[in-house]
Enzyme design. Structure first.
Site, PDB file in Angstrom:
ATOM      1  N   ASN A   9       0.871  -1.174   0.000  1.00 41.98           N
ATOM      2  CA  ASN A   9       0.000   0.000   0.000  1.00 41.98           C
ATOM      3  C   ASN A   9       0.912   1.228   0.000  1.00 41.98           C
ATOM      4  O   ASN A   9       1.518   1.546   1.024  1.00 41.98           O
ATOM      5  CB  ASN A   9      -0.894  -0.024   1.246  1.00 41.98           C
ATOM      6  N   LYS A  11       0.161   4.275  -0.218  1.00 38.75           N
ATOM      7  CA  LYS A  11      -0.432   5.459   0.427  1.00 38.75           C
ATOM      8  C   LYS A  11      -0.172   6.710  -0.428  1.00 38.75           C
ATOM      9  O   LYS A  11      -0.156   6.611  -1.638  1.00 38.75           O
ATOM     10  CB  LYS A  11       0.089   5.587   1.864  1.00 38.75           C
ATOM     11  N   HIS A  95      -9.328   1.275   5.211  1.00 40.16           N
ATOM     12  CA  HIS A  95      -8.035   1.468   5.867  1.00 40.16           C
ATOM     13  C   HIS A  95      -8.202   2.393   7.078  1.00 40.16           C
ATOM     14  O   HIS A  95      -9.007   3.315   7.056  1.00 40.16           O
ATOM     15  CB  HIS A  95      -7.015   2.055   4.896  1.00 40.16           C
ATOM     16  N   GLU A  97      -6.517   4.757   8.104  1.00 41.83           N
ATOM     17  CA  GLU A  97      -6.331   6.193   7.809  1.00 41.83           C
ATOM     18  C   GLU A  97      -7.594   6.777   7.189  1.00 41.83           C
ATOM     19  O   GLU A  97      -7.927   7.949   7.411  1.00 41.83           O
ATOM     20  CB  GLU A  97      -5.093   6.355   6.904  1.00 41.83           C
ATOM     21  N   GLU A 167      -5.006  -4.904  10.686  1.00 39.62           N
ATOM     22  CA  GLU A 167      -3.969  -3.900  10.891  1.00 39.62           C
ATOM     23  C   GLU A 167      -4.211  -3.180  12.218  1.00 39.62           C
ATOM     24  O   GLU A 167      -5.006  -2.227  12.262  1.00 39.62           O
ATOM     25  CB  GLU A 167      -3.989  -2.875   9.757  1.00 39.62           C
ATOM     26  N   GLY A 173       2.862   2.313  10.787  1.00 39.53           N
ATOM     27  CA  GLY A 173       3.796   3.414  10.614  1.00 39.53           C
ATOM     28  C   GLY A 173       4.543   3.798  11.878  1.00 39.53           C
ATOM     29  O   GLY A 173       5.204   4.834  11.922  1.00 39.53           O
ATOM     30  N   SER A 213       3.812  -2.102  10.314  1.00 37.93           N
ATOM     31  CA  SER A 213       5.269  -2.189  10.546  1.00 37.93           C
ATOM     32  C   SER A 213       5.851  -3.552  10.184  1.00 37.93           C
ATOM     33  O   SER A 213       6.826  -4.001  10.785  1.00 37.93           O
ATOM     34  CB  SER A 213       5.615  -1.815  11.989  1.00 37.93           C
TER      35      SER A 213
HETATM   36  P1  13P Z   1       3.311   0.370   7.639  1.00 31.10           P
HETATM   37  O1  13P Z   1       3.824  -0.913   7.024  1.00 31.10           O
HETATM   38  O2  13P Z   1       4.037   1.577   7.139  1.00 31.10           O
HETATM   39  O3  13P Z   1       3.212   0.292   9.116  1.00 31.10           O
HETATM   40  O4  13P Z   1       1.809   0.552   7.096  1.00 31.10           O
HETATM   41  C1  13P Z   1       0.936  -0.509   7.194  1.00 31.10           C
HETATM   42  C2  13P Z   1      -0.306  -0.152   6.478  1.00 31.10           C
HETATM   43  O5  13P Z   1      -1.057   0.714   6.923  1.00 31.10           O
HETATM   44  C3  13P Z   1      -0.595  -0.845   5.214  1.00 31.10           C
HETATM   45  O6  13P Z   1      -1.881  -0.567   4.791  1.00 31.10           O
END
Ligand code: 13P
Length: 253
Positions: A9, A11, A95, A97, A167, A173, A213
């Protein structure tokens, strides 16, 4: 047996030119991958060019969201037909976010999942608890509401085409990855929810990714867990070397 699915992803990262370059590297590196499904989700803006790069390769294309309406006055949004036309196969929805910053709810996740499925595409449905929810003993109730909400009025046949990404929000992140046991325990519970909704055979077939992560160092341990069928990767998916290391960890299982 469930096959692994490793998805990147991206982002809100990478210009169109950078996206094309990264996709080219991933296509080249994954030429010998045969068992693991590899998916990348660039921005909408880059998706059409990346589609040309991945055509005929081992890499499948995703987008990071979709609107549930077919078309119309929805400024800033993209429809499922637009995604389908360029060869998108997977759509990430729900997601954290999106939930945190853009008012995504279990209801809109459900509307989006149904729209994706009706077009013959496959949703990657993201769920996961915040740290406060986990510490407050609400892990199971949060996951239950998210899974039951996402799958409302979705048939077993369609549910089989979906992927769930567990997640934990506190792991996204942050560099604070869930331990193998924490991830396994949550994902086992998610699978039990799928079994409640659709029965054991659907639950055994449906793939559940871990996200948060995940990186080349921790991937192998996570992917060894019984109920972890892949990864949804953010930061470590932005470089072909680290993304490919995670793909290799899955391929070697
Ligand atoms: P990270 O791998 O940067 O923690 O992000 C995970 C994520 O949100 C994938 O959708």
């Amino acid at each position: 047996m469930r096959s692994y699915i490793i998805a990147g992803n991206w982002k809100m990262n990478k210009t169109v030119a950078e996206s094309v370059a990264l996709a080219e590297e991933i296509v080249a590196k994954t030429k010998g991958i045969s068992k693991t499904e590899v998916v990348i989700a660039p921005t909408y803006l880059a998706a059409a060019k990346v589609a040309d790069v991945v055509k005929g390769s081992n890499v499948k294309l995703a987008v990071q969201d979709i609107h549930w309406q077919d078309q119309g006055a929805y400024t800033g949004k993209v429809s499922i037909d637009m995604a389908k036309e360029i060869g998108v196969e997977y759509v990430i929805i729900g997601h954290s976010e999106q939930r945190q910053y853009f008012h995504e709810t279990d209801e809109t996740v459900n509307l989006k999942a149904k729209k994706v499925l009706s077009a013959g595409l496959k949703p990657i449905i993201c769920i996961g608890e915040t740290l406060d929810e986990r510490n407050g003993g609400k892990l199971e109730s949060v996951l239950t509401a998210q899974v039951k909400g996402a799958y409302k009025d979705i048939s077993a046949e369609d549910a089989l085409k979906t992927v769930i990404a567990y997640e934990p929000v506190w792991a996204i992140g942050t560099g604070v990855v869930a331990t193998d046991d924490q991830a396994q325990e949550a994902q086992k519970y998610v699978r039990s929810l799928v079994a409640q909704l659709y029965g054991e055979s659907v639950a055994e077939a449906l793939r559940i990714q871990y996200g948060g992560s995940m990186n080349p160092t921790n991937a192998s341990g996570l992917l060894a867990q019984k109920d972890i069928d892949g990864g949804l990767i953010g930061g470590a998916a932005l470089k072909s070397d680290s993304f490919f290391s995670i793909i290799s960890a899955a391929e070697e299982k």
